[in-house]
Design a protein around this motif. Structure first.
Motif, mmCIF file in Angstrom:
data_model
loop_
_atom_site.group_PDB
_atom_site.id
_atom_site.type_symbol
_atom_site.label_atom_id
_atom_site.label_comp_id
_atom_site.label_asym_id
_atom_site.label_seq_id
_atom_site.Cartn_x
_atom_site.Cartn_y
_atom_site.Cartn_z
ATOM 1 N N LEU A 30 37.803 65.304 35.636
ATOM 2 C CA LEU A 30 37.280 66.150 34.723
ATOM 3 C C LEU A 30 38.387 66.099 33.415
ATOM 4 C CD1 LEU A 30 35.219 68.831 36.586
ATOM 5 C CD2 LEU A 30 34.352 66.959 34.970
ATOM 6 N N ARG A 31 39.686 66.414 33.974
ATOM 7 C CA ARG A 31 40.598 66.527 32.975
ATOM 8 C C ARG A 31 40.833 65.283 32.171
ATOM 9 N NH1 ARG A 31 44.344 69.929 37.388
ATOM 10 N NH2 ARG A 31 43.714 71.743 36.791
ATOM 11 N N LYS A 32 40.707 64.056 33.043
ATOM 12 C CA LYS A 32 40.956 62.817 32.199
ATOM 13 C C LYS A 32 39.681 62.622 31.254
ATOM 14 C CE LYS A 32 41.509 57.866 33.017
ATOM 15 N NZ LYS A 32 41.687 56.763 34.004
ATOM 16 N N HIS A 33 38.558 63.095 31.552
ATOM 17 C CA HIS A 33 37.075 62.962 30.740
ATOM 18 C C HIS A 33 37.319 64.080 29.411
ATOM 19 C CE1 HIS A 33 33.002 62.657 29.599
ATOM 20 N NE2 HIS A 33 33.031 64.165 29.294
ATOM 21 N N PHE A 34 37.958 65.105 29.790
ATOM 22 C CA PHE A 34 37.971 66.051 28.597
ATOM 23 C C PHE A 34 39.614 65.755 27.786
ATOM 24 C CE2 PHE A 34 34.541 68.549 30.747
ATOM 25 C CZ PHE A 34 33.876 68.352 29.801
ATOM 26 N N LYS A 35 40.049 64.909 28.305
ATOM 27 C CA LYS A 35 41.516 64.655 27.511
ATOM 28 C C LYS A 35 42.539 65.724 27.574
ATOM 29 C CE LYS A 35 40.333 60.515 25.331
ATOM 30 N NZ LYS A 35 39.640 59.880 26.478
ATOM 31 N N ILE A 36 42.530 66.572 28.827
ATOM 32 C CA ILE A 36 43.299 67.681 29.072
ATOM 33 C C ILE A 36 44.406 67.163 30.218
ATOM 34 C CG2 ILE A 36 41.939 69.228 28.074
ATOM 35 C CD1 ILE A 36 41.119 70.208 30.794
ATOM 36 N N ASP A 37 44.527 66.106 30.569
ATOM 37 C CA ASP A 37 45.392 65.698 31.693
ATOM 38 C C ASP A 37 46.626 65.474 31.186
ATOM 39 O OD1 ASP A 37 44.623 63.312 30.194
ATOM 40 O OD2 ASP A 37 44.708 61.938 31.705
ATOM 41 N N SER A 38 47.440 65.042 32.239
ATOM 42 C CA SER A 38 48.936 65.046 31.730
ATOM 43 C C SER A 38 49.210 63.761 30.605
ATOM 44 C CB SER A 38 49.877 64.811 32.998
ATOM 45 O OG SER A 38 49.398 63.585 33.464
ATOM 46 N N HIS A 39 48.637 62.801 30.593
ATOM 47 C CA HIS A 39 48.781 61.687 29.716
ATOM 48 C C HIS A 39 48.273 62.170 28.367
ATOM 49 C CE1 HIS A 39 48.351 59.563 33.666
ATOM 50 N NE2 HIS A 39 49.428 58.952 33.115
ATOM 51 N N SER A 40 47.298 62.918 28.269
ATOM 52 C CA SER A 40 46.900 63.378 27.202
ATOM 53 C C SER A 40 47.757 64.374 26.234
ATOM 54 C CB SER A 40 45.409 63.990 26.981
ATOM 55 O OG SER A 40 44.563 63.071 27.715
ATOM 56 N N VAL A 41 48.308 65.143 27.309
ATOM 57 C CA VAL A 41 49.260 66.294 26.720
ATOM 58 C C VAL A 41 50.553 65.380 26.071
ATOM 59 C CG1 VAL A 41 50.895 68.026 27.420
ATOM 60 C CG2 VAL A 41 48.575 68.028 28.466
ATOM 61 N N VAL A 42 51.014 64.445 26.835
ATOM 62 C CA VAL A 42 52.053 63.706 26.582
ATOM 63 C C VAL A 42 51.760 63.063 24.930
ATOM 64 C CG1 VAL A 42 53.729 61.533 26.641
ATOM 65 C CG2 VAL A 42 53.107 63.231 28.505
ATOM 66 N N MET A 43 50.542 62.340 24.763
ATOM 67 C CA MET A 43 50.050 61.672 23.649
ATOM 68 C C MET A 43 49.900 62.883 22.513
ATOM 69 S SD MET A 43 50.536 58.598 24.026
ATOM 70 C CE MET A 43 50.036 58.236 22.264
ATOM 71 N N ALA A 44 49.547 63.948 22.716
ATOM 72 C CA ALA A 44 49.464 65.112 21.735
ATOM 73 C C ALA A 44 50.939 65.370 21.361
ATOM 74 C CB ALA A 44 48.669 66.270 22.401
ATOM 75 N N GLY A 45 51.663 65.778 22.460
ATOM 76 C CA GLY A 45 53.084 65.917 21.841
ATOM 77 C C GLY A 45 53.390 64.855 21.214
ATOM 78 N N ALA A 46 53.391 63.543 21.432
ATOM 79 C CA ALA A 46 54.134 62.468 20.502
ATOM 80 C C ALA A 46 53.441 62.358 19.076
ATOM 81 C CB ALA A 46 53.814 60.907 21.448
ATOM 82 N N SER A 47 52.123 62.907 19.150
ATOM 83 C CA SER A 47 51.324 62.582 17.921
ATOM 84 C C SER A 47 52.035 63.827 16.939
ATOM 85 C CB SER A 47 49.860 63.099 18.079
ATOM 86 O OG SER A 47 49.120 63.144 16.772
ATOM 87 N N ILE A 48 52.239 64.984 17.489
ATOM 88 C CA ILE A 48 52.894 65.990 16.743
ATOM 89 C C ILE A 48 54.191 65.684 16.048
ATOM 90 C CG2 ILE A 48 53.669 68.239 16.439
ATOM 91 C CD1 ILE A 48 51.518 69.086 18.472
ATOM 92 N N LEU A 49 54.957 64.970 17.068
ATOM 93 C CA LEU A 49 56.398 64.688 16.714
ATOM 94 C C LEU A 49 56.376 63.314 15.714
ATOM 95 C CD1 LEU A 49 58.109 64.619 20.336
ATOM 96 C CD2 LEU A 49 58.475 65.955 18.088
ATOM 97 N N PHE A 50 55.136 62.692 15.484
ATOM 98 C CA PHE A 50 55.175 61.445 14.692
ATOM 99 C C PHE A 50 54.881 62.105 13.348
ATOM 100 C CE2 PHE A 50 52.420 58.186 12.681
ATOM 101 C CZ PHE A 50 53.413 57.708 12.351
ATOM 102 N N LYS A 51 53.564 62.855 13.342
ATOM 103 C CA LYS A 51 53.214 63.488 11.979
ATOM 104 C C LYS A 51 54.503 64.466 11.458
ATOM 105 C CE LYS A 51 48.539 63.858 13.454
ATOM 106 N NZ LYS A 51 47.428 64.968 13.714
ATOM 107 N N GLU A 52 55.025 64.868 12.261
ATOM 108 C CA GLU A 52 56.536 65.695 11.478
ATOM 109 C C GLU A 52 57.453 65.010 11.258
ATOM 110 O OE1 GLU A 52 56.776 69.389 11.407
ATOM 111 O OE2 GLU A 52 54.493 68.904 11.314
ATOM 112 N N LYS A 53 57.310 63.542 11.434
ATOM 113 C CA LYS A 53 58.312 62.658 11.026
ATOM 114 C C LYS A 53 59.535 62.767 11.888
ATOM 115 C CE LYS A 53 56.971 61.670 6.329
ATOM 116 N NZ LYS A 53 55.568 61.577 6.698
#
Length: 105
Positions: free
Chosen positions: A64-87
């Protein structure tokens, strides 16, 4: 703050604490994404909320966590996305993180 509009407003505790770190916030909930979203108005740090918004499904927590994108991998990618957007990281580093996360799935 509303009782003394002529004075400088007090800073929220969560704002004070999150300013200590130079990092984005990824708030994740197994339940409702709106819960961590409530905190966003009290902080100036870049933040993203992940959650499943209470959809009723039956399966293992991991699935379910993988399906809803709340697993550890999704958390890492969300953090990376913010870091990229913030340059704060380059596009090539973002892609490296993406590849690494894909390998670990």
């Amino acid at each position: 703050n509303t009782q003394t509009p002529n004075q400088k407003g007090k800073q929220a505790y969560i704002e004070r604490e999150t300013q200590k770190y130079n990092a984005p916030i990824v708030a994740c909930s197994d339940w409702v994404r709106d819960l961590p979203d409530l905190l966003a108005r009290f902080i100036s740090t870049p933040m993203i909320s992940l959650g499943c918004n209470g959809f009723g499904m039956s399966d293992t927590r991991e699935s379910l966590r993988k399906h809803f994108k709340i697993d550890s991998h999704s958390v890492v990618m969300a953090g990376a996305s913010i870091l990229f957007k913030e340059k704060k990281i380059s596009h090539s580093l973002f892609r490296e993180i993406e590849k690494y996360v894909a390998l670990k799935r």
